[in-house]
Design a protein around this motif. Structure first.
Motif, PDB file in Angstrom:
ATOM      1  N   PHE A 107       8.621   2.064  -7.824  1.00 18.63           N
ATOM      2  CA  PHE A 107       9.696   1.194  -7.356  1.00 18.63           C
ATOM      3  C   PHE A 107       9.320   0.529  -6.035  1.00 18.63           C
ATOM      4  CE2 PHE A 107      11.990   3.490 -10.516  1.00 18.63           C
ATOM      5  CZ  PHE A 107      13.033   2.650 -10.890  1.00 18.63           C
ATOM      6  N   ARG A 108       9.897  -0.643  -5.801  1.00 21.12           N
ATOM      7  CA  ARG A 108       9.697  -1.339  -4.533  1.00 21.12           C
ATOM      8  C   ARG A 108      10.165  -0.442  -3.388  1.00 21.12           C
ATOM      9  NH1 ARG A 108      13.465  -5.547  -4.524  1.00 21.12           N
ATOM     10  NH2 ARG A 108      12.465  -6.363  -2.643  1.00 21.12           N
ATOM     11  N   ARG A 109       9.412  -0.474  -2.299  1.00 20.73           N
ATOM     12  CA  ARG A 109       9.730   0.412  -1.180  1.00 20.73           C
ATOM     13  C   ARG A 109      11.151   0.180  -0.658  1.00 20.73           C
ATOM     14  NH1 ARG A 109       6.468   0.184   4.420  1.00 20.73           N
ATOM     15  NH2 ARG A 109       5.212  -1.198   3.118  1.00 20.73           N
ATOM     16  N   GLN A 110      11.623  -1.062  -0.741  1.00 18.10           N
ATOM     17  CA  GLN A 110      12.945  -1.399  -0.202  1.00 18.10           C
ATOM     18  C   GLN A 110      14.081  -0.696  -0.933  1.00 18.10           C
ATOM     19  OE1 GLN A 110      10.503  -3.418  -1.024  1.00 18.10           O
ATOM     20  NE2 GLN A 110      10.246  -5.120   0.425  1.00 18.10           N
ATOM     21  N   VAL A 111      13.825  -0.162  -2.119  1.00 14.68           N
ATOM     22  CA  VAL A 111      14.911   0.487  -2.878  1.00 14.68           C
ATOM     23  C   VAL A 111      14.677   1.985  -3.062  1.00 14.68           C
ATOM     24  CG1 VAL A 111      15.419  -1.680  -4.056  1.00 14.68           C
ATOM     25  CG2 VAL A 111      13.920  -0.017  -5.173  1.00 14.68           C
ATOM     26  N   TRP A 112      13.757   2.550  -2.298  1.00 18.27           N
ATOM     27  CA  TRP A 112      13.515   3.984  -2.366  1.00 18.27           C
ATOM     28  C   TRP A 112      14.749   4.762  -1.880  1.00 18.27           C
ATOM     29  CZ3 TRP A 112       7.950   4.770   0.052  1.00 18.27           C
ATOM     30  CH2 TRP A 112       6.995   4.229  -0.834  1.00 18.27           C
ATOM     31  N   ARG A 113      14.790   6.017  -2.290  1.00 16.88           N
ATOM     32  CA  ARG A 113      15.805   6.988  -1.849  1.00 16.88           C
ATOM     33  C   ARG A 113      17.224   6.601  -2.288  1.00 16.88           C
ATOM     34  NH1 ARG A 113      12.107   6.319   2.172  1.00 16.88           N
ATOM     35  NH2 ARG A 113      10.777   8.145   2.550  1.00 16.88           N
ATOM     36  N   ARG A 114      17.314   5.942  -3.414  1.00 17.05           N
ATOM     37  CA  ARG A 114      18.621   5.602  -3.981  1.00 17.05           C
ATOM     38  C   ARG A 114      18.833   6.271  -5.339  1.00 17.05           C
ATOM     39  NH1 ARG A 114      18.944  -0.880  -2.257  1.00 17.05           N
ATOM     40  NH2 ARG A 114      18.584  -0.465  -0.033  1.00 17.05           N
ATOM     41  N   GLY A 115      17.918   7.161  -5.703  1.00 23.32           N
ATOM     42  CA  GLY A 115      18.061   7.867  -6.970  1.00 23.32           C
ATOM     43  C   GLY A 115      17.705   7.045  -8.193  1.00 23.32           C
ATOM     44  N   LEU A 116      17.072   5.899  -7.990  1.00 29.68           N
ATOM     45  CA  LEU A 116      16.785   5.004  -9.115  1.00 29.68           C
ATOM     46  C   LEU A 116      15.729   5.576 -10.045  1.00 29.68           C
ATOM     47  CD1 LEU A 116      16.830   1.631  -7.146  1.00 29.68           C
ATOM     48  CD2 LEU A 116      18.581   2.462  -8.738  1.00 29.68           C
ATOM     49  N   ALA A 117      14.693   6.181  -9.501  1.00 29.59           N
ATOM     50  CA  ALA A 117      13.637   6.737 -10.347  1.00 29.59           C
ATOM     51  C   ALA A 117      14.187   7.847 -11.231  1.00 29.59           C
ATOM     52  CB  ALA A 117      12.480   7.254  -9.494  1.00 29.59           C
ATOM     53  N   THR A 118      15.042   8.688 -10.678  1.00 30.41           N
ATOM     54  CA  THR A 118      15.633   9.765 -11.470  1.00 30.41           C
ATOM     55  C   THR A 118      16.540   9.202 -12.555  1.00 30.41           C
ATOM     56  OG1 THR A 118      15.541  11.232  -9.542  1.00 30.41           O
ATOM     57  CG2 THR A 118      17.003  11.878 -11.343  1.00 30.41           C
ATOM     58  N   GLU A 119      17.362   8.234 -12.203  1.00 30.49           N
ATOM     59  CA  GLU A 119      18.297   7.643 -13.172  1.00 30.49           C
ATOM     60  C   GLU A 119      17.545   6.969 -14.323  1.00 30.49           C
ATOM     61  OE1 GLU A 119      21.412   3.937 -13.058  1.00 30.49           O
ATOM     62  OE2 GLU A 119      21.613   5.445 -11.467  1.00 30.49           O
ATOM     63  N   PRO A 140       0.801  -1.224   0.000  1.00 33.06           N
ATOM     64  CA  PRO A 140       0.000   0.000   0.000  1.00 33.06           C
ATOM     65  C   PRO A 140       0.836   1.278   0.000  1.00 33.06           C
ATOM     66  CG  PRO A 140      -0.079  -1.078   2.152  1.00 33.06           C
ATOM     67  CD  PRO A 140       0.582  -2.034   1.210  1.00 33.06           C
ATOM     68  N   GLU A 141       2.064   1.224   0.527  1.00 28.69           N
ATOM     69  CA  GLU A 141       2.906   2.421   0.513  1.00 28.69           C
ATOM     70  C   GLU A 141       3.338   2.780  -0.899  1.00 28.69           C
ATOM     71  OE1 GLU A 141       4.095   4.849   2.811  1.00 28.69           O
ATOM     72  OE2 GLU A 141       2.265   4.044   3.655  1.00 28.69           O
ATOM     73  N   VAL A 142       3.583   1.782  -1.739  1.00 29.01           N
ATOM     74  CA  VAL A 142       3.949   2.038  -3.130  1.00 29.01           C
ATOM     75  C   VAL A 142       2.815   2.756  -3.858  1.00 29.01           C
ATOM     76  CG1 VAL A 142       4.475   0.914  -5.332  1.00 29.01           C
ATOM     77  CG2 VAL A 142       5.605   0.145  -3.240  1.00 29.01           C
ATOM     78  N   LEU A 143       1.585   2.432  -3.477  1.00 30.97           N
ATOM     79  CA  LEU A 143       0.400   2.988  -4.145  1.00 30.97           C
ATOM     80  C   LEU A 143      -0.261   4.102  -3.340  1.00 30.97           C
ATOM     81  CD1 LEU A 143      -1.261  -0.281  -5.500  1.00 30.97           C
ATOM     82  CD2 LEU A 143       0.461   1.173  -6.567  1.00 30.97           C
ATOM     83  N   ARG A 144       0.449   4.634  -2.368  1.00 35.57           N
ATOM     84  CA  ARG A 144      -0.125   5.629  -1.455  1.00 35.57           C
ATOM     85  C   ARG A 144      -0.728   6.812  -2.192  1.00 35.57           C
ATOM     86  NH1 ARG A 144       3.543   9.020   2.875  1.00 35.57           N
ATOM     87  NH2 ARG A 144       1.897  10.394   3.679  1.00 35.57           N
ATOM     88  N   PHE A 145      -0.049   7.315  -3.228  1.00 33.83           N
ATOM     89  CA  PHE A 145      -0.521   8.499  -3.936  1.00 33.83           C
ATOM     90  C   PHE A 145      -1.245   8.153  -5.249  1.00 33.83           C
ATOM     91  CE2 PHE A 145       3.177   9.958  -1.437  1.00 33.83           C
ATOM     92  CZ  PHE A 145       2.552  10.910  -0.663  1.00 33.83           C
ATOM     93  N   LEU A 146      -1.542   6.875  -5.424  1.00 33.39           N
ATOM     94  CA  LEU A 146      -2.254   6.435  -6.624  1.00 33.39           C
ATOM     95  C   LEU A 146      -3.627   5.872  -6.297  1.00 33.39           C
ATOM     96  CD1 LEU A 146       0.775   4.721  -8.342  1.00 33.39           C
ATOM     97  CD2 LEU A 146      -0.400   6.766  -9.168  1.00 33.39           C
ATOM     98  N   PHE A 147      -3.652   4.913  -5.361  1.00 35.92           N
ATOM     99  CA  PHE A 147      -4.916   4.274  -5.002  1.00 35.92           C
ATOM    100  C   PHE A 147      -5.164   4.285  -3.495  1.00 35.92           C
ATOM    101  CE2 PHE A 147      -3.252   2.299  -8.858  1.00 35.92           C
ATOM    102  CZ  PHE A 147      -4.294   2.518  -9.736  1.00 35.92           C
ATOM    103  N   GLY A 148      -4.101   4.488  -2.718  1.00 36.87           N
ATOM    104  CA  GLY A 148      -4.246   4.504  -1.272  1.00 36.87           C
ATOM    105  C   GLY A 148      -4.494   3.144  -0.667  1.00 36.87           C
ATOM    106  N   ARG A 149      -4.251   2.096  -1.428  1.00 36.58           N
ATOM    107  CA  ARG A 149      -4.503   0.719  -0.977  1.00 36.58           C
ATOM    108  C   ARG A 149      -3.758  -0.228  -1.910  1.00 36.58           C
ATOM    109  NH1 ARG A 149      -7.337  -1.338  -5.006  1.00 36.58           N
ATOM    110  NH2 ARG A 149      -8.696   0.029  -6.251  1.00 36.58           N
ATOM    111  N   PRO A 150      -3.522  -1.459  -1.453  1.00 32.31           N
ATOM    112  CA  PRO A 150      -2.962  -2.447  -2.378  1.00 32.31           C
ATOM    113  C   PRO A 150      -4.004  -2.825  -3.425  1.00 32.31           C
ATOM    114  CG  PRO A 150      -3.491  -3.467  -0.284  1.00 32.31           C
ATOM    115  CD  PRO A 150      -3.692  -1.989  -0.095  1.00 32.31           C
ATOM    116  N   ARG A 151      -3.545  -3.287  -4.565  1.00 37.40           N
ATOM    117  CA  ARG A 151      -4.467  -3.709  -5.628  1.00 37.40           C
ATOM    118  C   ARG A 151      -4.551  -5.234  -5.656  1.00 37.40           C
ATOM    119  NH1 ARG A 151      -2.953  -0.739 -11.163  1.00 37.40           N
ATOM    120  NH2 ARG A 151      -5.203  -0.640 -11.528  1.00 37.40           N
TER     121      ARG A 151
END
Length: 209
Positions: free
Chosen positions: A117-129, A31-42
């Motif tokens: 991205f999977r929550r476990q790999v957040w804040r590593r600059g992957l989305a920007t790269e 649900p955290e991955v989808l927090r700003f999309l659906f606010g729940r798991p799909r």
């Protein structure tokens, strides 16, 4: 031209295929991955429908579509892209379909950038790269005129990615939702980059980007 395999320093970006459905289900179960999309798991059935829609959208414009990101060591800084999909681990999903939202232009030269991205790999600059690589593909290879990106105004992380890419905030809008998410009262934001802006930022020999 089908969507090609792309690489970044740390990631192998493989065009989305039916074999990746299980990874999409895994990603959307958080649900955290989808927090700003659906606010729940799909649920799985919902993800299957979304997968079918992505596959269809990916066939509309040659070279555009969706990519599954693979890396090693969780995409840690200093890691290198795996040589093949089976040599890496799943990191996330990158999106560059033709713009298709109800308030977006019906223009095959306009794409829409997205990332998950999977929550476990957040804040590593992957989305920007990965996003920077997709912008290069969109403008330098596919020949898009413009790329859009949208998110909730309160999604500070996603907005930071868009700003880091050099995309411009172009509008804030207020779509109607039957069941609005927390923060929806602050609206949605749209950012964009044009081909002219991309080329100005990426002139040969320009080390400022």
């Amino acid at each position: 031209m089908a969507a090609p395999i792309l690489t970044t320093d740390r990631m192998l970006l493989v065009p989305l295929a039916d074999r990746h459905l299980g990874l999409e289900i895994e990603l959307d179960s958080d649900p955290e991955v989808l927090r700003f999309l659906f606010g729940r798991p799909r649920p799985a059935d919902e993800v299957r429908r979304a997968h079918a829609e992505r596959m269809e959208l990916g066939r509309r414009v040659d070279g555009l579509g969706y990519w599954v990101a693979f890396g090693v060591d969780g995409g840690a800084r200093g890691s290198r892209a795996p040589a093949a999909e089976e040599d890496g681990e799943f990191l996330g999903l990158m999106m560059l379909p033709p713009a298709h939202g109800p308030d977006q232009p019906d223009d095959p030269t306009v794409g829409e950038l997205g990332y998950r991205f999977r929550r476990q790999v957040w804040r590593r600059g992957l989305a920007t790269e990965a996003s920077r690589r997709l912008l290069a593909h969109a403008f330098d290879t596919v020949g898009q005129s413009r790329v859009l990106a949208q998110t909730m105004a309160v999604n500070a992380g996603s907005r930071a990615v868009m700003a880091a890419l050099g995309m411009r905030h172009t509008r804030t809008f207020y779509p109607s939702f039957e069941d609005p998410l927390p923060g929806a009262d602050q609206g949605e934001v749209e950012y964009e980059m044009t081909a002219v802006e991309w080329r100005a930022r990426n002139r040969p020999g320009d080390e400022s980007r």
